[in-house]
Design a protein around this motif. Structure first.
Motif, short mmCIF file in Angstrom:
data_model
loop_
_atom_site.label_atom_id
_atom_site.label_comp_id
_atom_site.label_asym_id
_atom_site.label_seq_id
_atom_site.Cartn_x
_atom_site.Cartn_y
_atom_site.Cartn_z
N ALA A 1 3.20 18.52 -29.65
CA ALA A 1 1.99 18.03 -30.57
C ALA A 1 1.18 17.18 -29.56
O ALA A 1 -0.30 17.10 -30.06
N LEU A 2 1.54 16.40 -28.52
CA LEU A 2 0.85 15.70 -27.69
C LEU A 2 0.32 16.46 -26.31
O LEU A 2 -0.45 15.99 -25.79
N SER A 3 0.71 17.61 -26.32
CA SER A 3 0.23 18.48 -25.11
C SER A 3 0.93 17.81 -23.80
O SER A 3 0.53 18.04 -22.70
N ARG A 4 2.06 17.14 -23.93
CA ARG A 4 2.58 16.58 -22.57
C ARG A 4 4.03 16.17 -23.10
O ARG A 4 4.57 15.91 -24.31
N ARG A 5 4.81 15.85 -21.79
CA ARG A 5 6.22 15.72 -22.08
C ARG A 5 6.34 14.19 -22.37
O ARG A 5 5.68 13.23 -21.96
N GLU A 67 -2.41 9.26 -30.71
CA GLU A 67 -2.60 10.21 -29.68
C GLU A 67 -2.64 11.72 -29.91
O GLU A 67 -3.22 12.56 -29.66
N THR A 68 -1.93 11.97 -31.25
CA THR A 68 -2.03 13.40 -31.79
C THR A 68 -3.37 13.63 -32.37
O THR A 68 -3.81 14.68 -32.43
N ARG A 71 -8.40 12.79 -29.53
CA ARG A 71 -8.04 13.41 -28.33
C ARG A 71 -9.14 12.65 -27.57
O ARG A 71 -10.37 12.39 -28.03
#
Length: 72
Positions: A1-5, A67-68, A71
């Motif tokens: 959902a956040l495009s990151r680990r 953060e979700t 952007r």
């Protein structure tokens, strides 16, 4: 959902929430049933309701993070 680990601290927070809510819903199956039947789509038959309710709260947490939603 956040495009990151997620960071290890974030994983620990989410795991803690999942464990807490799963324990709560296992002790109160009626609350789990009520939580997963809110809305238009009925839950799939045969799924463990306490687990589904706990994961629903985790998904809600992740999808409602600033953060979700925002952007940079």
């Amino acid at each position: 959902a956040l495009s990151r680990r997620p960071a290890p601290e974030e994983v620990a927070i989410v795991q803690s929430l999942l464990d807490k809510e799963l324990a709560r819903y296992q002790q109160n199956p009626a609350a789990a049933a009520k939580a997963i039947r809110n809305g238009e789509s009925p839950p799939k038959a045969g799924l463990p309701e306490p687990e589904l309710a706990a994961y629903t709260l985790v998904a809600n947490l992740l999808l409602n993070l600033d953060e979700t939603v925002t952007r940079n």
